[in-house]
Structures are given as C-alpha cells and as structure tokens.
Design a protein around this motif. Structure first.
Motif, mmCIF file in Angstrom:
data_model
loop_
_atom_site.group_PDB
_atom_site.id
_atom_site.type_symbol
_atom_site.label_atom_id
_atom_site.label_comp_id
_atom_site.label_asym_id
_atom_site.label_seq_id
_atom_site.Cartn_x
_atom_site.Cartn_y
_atom_site.Cartn_z
ATOM 1 N N GLU A 94 0.818 -1.208 0.000
ATOM 2 C CA GLU A 94 0.000 0.000 0.000
ATOM 3 C C GLU A 94 0.853 1.259 0.000
ATOM 4 O OE1 GLU A 94 -3.122 0.800 -0.396
ATOM 5 O OE2 GLU A 94 -3.467 -1.309 -0.865
ATOM 6 N N VAL A 95 1.847 1.270 0.875
ATOM 7 C CA VAL A 95 2.674 2.464 1.021
ATOM 8 C C VAL A 95 3.559 2.634 -0.208
ATOM 9 C CG1 VAL A 95 4.817 1.715 2.112
ATOM 10 C CG2 VAL A 95 3.644 3.730 2.962
ATOM 11 N N SER A 96 3.809 1.549 -0.904
ATOM 12 C CA SER A 96 4.584 1.632 -2.128
ATOM 13 C C SER A 96 3.803 2.377 -3.214
ATOM 14 C CB SER A 96 4.933 0.221 -2.592
ATOM 15 O OG SER A 96 5.644 0.252 -3.787
ATOM 16 N N ARG A 97 2.527 2.079 -3.296
ATOM 17 C CA ARG A 97 1.659 2.735 -4.281
ATOM 18 C C ARG A 97 1.309 4.148 -3.858
ATOM 19 N NH1 ARG A 97 -3.202 1.942 -5.406
ATOM 20 N NH2 ARG A 97 -3.639 1.227 -3.306
ATOM 21 N N ASP A 98 1.106 4.343 -2.578
ATOM 22 C CA ASP A 98 0.549 5.608 -2.094
ATOM 23 C C ASP A 98 1.142 5.980 -0.741
ATOM 24 O OD1 ASP A 98 -0.968 7.800 -1.471
ATOM 25 O OD2 ASP A 98 -2.809 6.679 -1.070
ATOM 26 N N PRO A 99 2.373 6.457 -0.729
ATOM 27 C CA PRO A 99 3.056 6.724 0.531
ATOM 28 C C PRO A 99 2.507 7.926 1.280
ATOM 29 C CG PRO A 99 4.432 7.389 -1.292
ATOM 30 C CD PRO A 99 3.218 6.737 -1.880
ATOM 31 N N ARG A 100 1.566 8.631 0.697
ATOM 32 C CA ARG A 100 0.997 9.772 1.407
ATOM 33 C C ARG A 100 -0.345 9.422 2.046
ATOM 34 N NH1 ARG A 100 2.879 14.980 0.451
ATOM 35 N NH2 ARG A 100 0.841 15.877 0.108
ATOM 36 N N ALA A 101 -0.729 8.187 1.946
ATOM 37 C CA ALA A 101 -1.938 7.757 2.635
ATOM 38 C C ALA A 101 -1.762 7.951 4.145
ATOM 39 C CB ALA A 101 -2.218 6.289 2.313
#
Lengths: 158, 158
Positions: free
Chosen positions: B16-23
């Motif tokens: 998840e953080v790889s795709r969207d680290p600003r989540a």
DNA sequence: CCTGAAAACCATGCATG
DNA sequence: CATGCATGGTTTTCAGG
C-alpha cells in the motif's frame, strides 16, 4: 500537454517533495518560506498539472524477494509491426520500466525477479507475448538508483 | 544485514505504502485491518530495519527540463583497477542509477539531461572522472517506469 | 504485540489584504 | 496570489490487556 512550472518557489517545492514526500505542509512551508496555505495550493497545482505525477515508497528488493534484476533489450521479430510491444508486456509485473531506444534493439526493459529460473520464465513470457527476440544483461550489483533529480534554480526552461 | 518481513500484514503495508506513501495511517489501517497504532509501529519498524528505504515524488522530467534520458555503459580503461567508478561518478547528479552488470561493459548508468549538448558534456565528465570508455544508448520514448513492485502474498521468502 | 483514548499537531476552506 | 484563523481529522504517546 507539457507541464511547466511558474517560478523558483515551485522548483523548491518540487525538490523538497521529491526528496521527502511525507513532509508536512508546515515543514515544506518553512523550507520554502511561504505560508502553509500557499504551499498547499501550489502543491495541488503541481499535482493537477502533471508536474508531480505520483508518489512511491522505495522498497529494498531483497526484503520482498526480488534479489535478481536485469536489463532486457527486445527487438520485434517482424520489423514491420507497429510499436505495440510495450502494451503487450504491461501485464508482466516483473517489468519495472520500458523505454524505446536508439540502438541495436527497439526497446529496453528493466525487470526484477526472485531467481534465475523466474528470469528464464519471464524471458519466455516476453518472447511469446510480444513476438520479440531478447538480449538480457544481468545486474550484479546496484550501487544507487532512484536518486532524486537535482533541481538547480534556472535549470528548468519555460 | 538482510532486511526481512514478518508476515502478510507487513507485506500489505509495504504494498500500500509503495503505491501511495501519502496515505494516512487511518487509511492504511482500514486497508490492512489493524488498529492505527499497530500500523504505525509496523511502518516505523519497516523503515528502521531498511525494508522501506525512503520515499520519492515522481516528477515529470519534461516539467523540470530533463527532456533527454539515456543509458551509458562504461568500462574502465585499466581493467586491473578496483571497482571505484560508482563512487567517482556519484557527484554527477544527472546520474539517476548505477549498476554493475554481467555483459560487455562493467557498469550501466541511467542519466537524465536537458539537451544533446548536456549529454555530450556529461559523457566527457564521466570519461574524465572515472577513466572509462563509454557506450551511450539514447532513450527515444519512455512507456512506463517506476512501476510499484507487485507484492503477491507468499512471493517473499523468509 | 495490539488496543484505545488524550493531547499535540496538521490539513482544509474561507474571509481578508 | 499570499495570509491567518477556525475546525475537523491525523499523528503521537502512553497506559493497559
């Protein structure tokens, strides 16, 4: 559409967010010397105009079992065929990048797999999916990659 | 030191953080089905153990004036010399990546510059700084790059 | 190792120079 | 186009299981 930046403040924001995209607006705002709301507005504009196209976490490939990486140059067997190879290969998620190049081959791929046998299988998949010949160069060691772009003020033509 | 992950929850967090680290942690926590604090603790451990080595914003190279990219294979003129080329070249910030390879050349670089003349100057700098011969392959078009690693559960050996 | 809650901090939108 | 403030959401830390 060719995205473009206004001024050196945008450049600073891009440089900072490039290095550290998890920084808060408050941190960014003191690094670039502007109010929080102004930085937020600029950041959103940079995102919506396509200057900033996304964010990524950088993962140690070893930690997720991708210990082997390689460059694969590919050339269509039928030189008359249109440039469809990139789309035909997009579903292979071991492929991290795909460029067309000026050189002996038509395209170059950068791939990550777990084992030599996975690389063998990937090469076979590539050949079958895109009807290409391949030339593979295995990576022995990665000294650095994903280095953030150095953005010197004035290096961006309008 | 070989970083490694505990279980499938860590894998989900990394994916998840790889795709969207600003989540936000709240978003991550509902995607992986764990409390916010637990996700935070795991994320910090993944960072401190080196599984997640950093974060980047992906910048449109066009927008910052780097319209030309290339692969440069390099080979030391003196084959007896130790592997110091990567360190000797590290200060050249047009170089985005540097790998040693199994092939005709010793190393391959990926570089980004503004103009053909900048590429010419960079190649000269590389030759001088590291005492190497070079073979440059210009990128004509980038179809995709920086694709996040696909992390299927079970694809990471312990 | 996870949970839950309290306190500090941050993002967001709007009104104002 | 930048600022500053009010507010709702987020991160952080810590006590407890």
């Amino acid at each position: 559409m060719l995205p473009c930046m206004d001024d050196s403040v945008d450049l600073s924001i891009v440089a900072e967010v490039s290095r550290d995209p998890r920084a808060t607006l408050a941190q960014l705002s003191e690094r670039v010397g502007l109010g929080v709301s102004a930085v937020q507005a600029r950041l959103r504009r940079l995102e919506s105009t396509g200057v900033i196209t996304g964010y990524r976490a950088i993962i140690d490939p070893q930690a997720v079992g991708r210990t082997l990486s390689a460059f694969i140059e590919i050339t269509p067997l039928d030189p008359r065929q249109p440039d469809v190879a990139p789309e035909l290969l997009e579903h292979l998620d071991a492929i991290e990048a795909c460029h067309s190049i000026a050189g002996d081959a038509a395209y170059i791929l950068f791939v990550r797999v777990a084992t030599p046998r996975d690389l063998e299988a990937l090469i076979r998949d590539i050949r079958l999916a895109a009807s290409v010949s391949t030339r593979t160069t295995v990576v022995l060691q990665t000294f650095y990659e994903n280095r953030p772009m150095a953005l010197a003020p004035g290096s961006a033509p309008g």
